[in-house]
Enzyme design. Sequence first.
Site, PDB file in Angstrom:
ATOM      1  N   LEU A  41       0.819  -1.213   0.000  1.00 13.51           N
ATOM      2  CA  LEU A  41       0.000   0.000   0.000  1.00 13.51           C
ATOM      3  C   LEU A  41       0.851   1.261   0.000  1.00 13.51           C
ATOM      4  CD1 LEU A  41      -2.854  -0.902   2.527  1.00 13.51           C
ATOM      5  CD2 LEU A  41      -3.008  -0.770   0.033  1.00 13.51           C
ATOM      6  N   GLY A  42       2.006   1.199   0.639  1.00 10.73           N
ATOM      7  CA  GLY A  42       2.860   2.381   0.691  1.00 10.73           C
ATOM      8  C   GLY A  42       4.136   2.094   1.443  1.00 10.73           C
ATOM      9  N   GLY A  45       9.914   6.308   5.511  1.00 13.86           N
ATOM     10  CA  GLY A  45      11.236   6.206   6.111  1.00 13.86           C
ATOM     11  C   GLY A  45      11.300   5.236   7.268  1.00 13.86           C
ATOM     12  N   GLY A  47       9.169   2.275   7.480  1.00 13.34           N
ATOM     13  CA  GLY A  47       8.647   0.948   7.228  1.00 13.34           C
ATOM     14  C   GLY A  47       7.773   0.889   5.988  1.00 13.34           C
ATOM     15  N   THR A  49       3.848  -0.621   4.348  1.00 15.82           N
ATOM     16  CA  THR A  49       2.475  -1.007   4.661  1.00 15.82           C
ATOM     17  C   THR A  49       1.951  -1.937   3.584  1.00 15.82           C
ATOM     18  OG1 THR A  49       2.109   1.141   5.715  1.00 15.82           O
ATOM     19  CG2 THR A  49       0.165  -0.160   5.186  1.00 15.82           C
ATOM     20  N   ASP A 164       1.737  13.643  12.567  1.00 10.89           N
ATOM     21  CA  ASP A 164       1.863  13.564  11.108  1.00 10.89           C
ATOM     22  C   ASP A 164       0.510  13.718  10.420  1.00 10.89           C
ATOM     23  OD1 ASP A 164       3.298  13.418   8.777  1.00 10.89           O
ATOM     24  OD2 ASP A 164       3.425  11.238   8.734  1.00 10.89           O
TER      25      ASP A 164
END
Length: 357
Positions: A41-42, A45, A47, A49, A164
């Site tokens: 999914l993405g 910096g 990790g 997903t 974030d």
Amino acid sequence: MNRFSQKVSNFHDDILQETQLGQMCGSKLLFRDRYEILRILGRGGFGVTFLAKNMSLPGNPLCVIKQLCPKVTKPKSWQRACVRFEKEAKTLGKLGTHSQIPMLLDYFETNGEFYLVQEYVRGLTIAREIRKNGSKNEAQVKQFLRELLPVLQYIHKNGVIHRDIKPHNLLRCDDDGRLVLIDFGAVKEELVKNSDGESKSATTNFVGTMGFAPPEQFSLRPVYASDIYAVGVTSLFLLTGKAPLEFDYDADTGEISWQTEVQISEHFAQVLTKMVKISLEERYKTAEDVMWDLGMESYLPTLSKCMTSQRLRATGDSNSEENPEGYISPVTRTAIAIREWREKLKQIQFKPPKPKI
């Protein structure tokens, strides 16, 4: 090549080769004997997903697996990282009881890496929504704030700073239209604190996103008001479609020069200006404060008729000429409160900057 890996860009090729979950993408192999890994999914910096299916549950529901990769090799650092990870994971588990925060389903450590398994929310990020449909008007952005600010109030009351908040970490759920806040930076920050790196610089340990994070966050001193700044910048993105680094900045104050980019009411402009103030002293301290100012706007036209040029005394003095009966009606008391609030807002808005030393 399987049907899932065909959709993965070259940007993700290294993940497919170097990580255990990447190598399992699209195969029938099960991670921890239950999770079928579908696709990436993405990545960031800290990790990667993955989208997965839980094959051990009826209906094989979708879930999200976040693989966090702390830079830890020293035994003592690793022990601290494990303790921190478990603590922050339990906090996320508690927060996940809110309908606008993904539920934490599981967390564990294996082979020197940490994993979070969370509820999968099907929908578009606010960033993609803007790219698809264009910028929003004032009424839509106010509605966005009414949806998000109570969530911010909830996580702050639980002692958590998101760190974030940005359009990419806000999802509009396809199923019921609710706004969902994802990808908390708290766990990432705790893992960074326990890394083996000797550098203590802000660029090394900073958790957040350039442009959406305020100055105190770069100094590794985030506060609740840091999230308010990020929400304010996100609101500017919704109004203009421009990322924060695309705006001009005042050379003297460092403030974002956004006012000429939009046509909004004076009151809403004052609220947004205060949300994105560089100075913590001038910025909103709590989500409740922002909600209050947004809510008060609807009362201003109605109560303006009650706003006298001379303040009535509230002492109950029977000899007072302004108030001979010593009684102030509820409407008048409210008018006085509104007037004081407006004066306070003006003082904060036009407070002269502190001299530079």
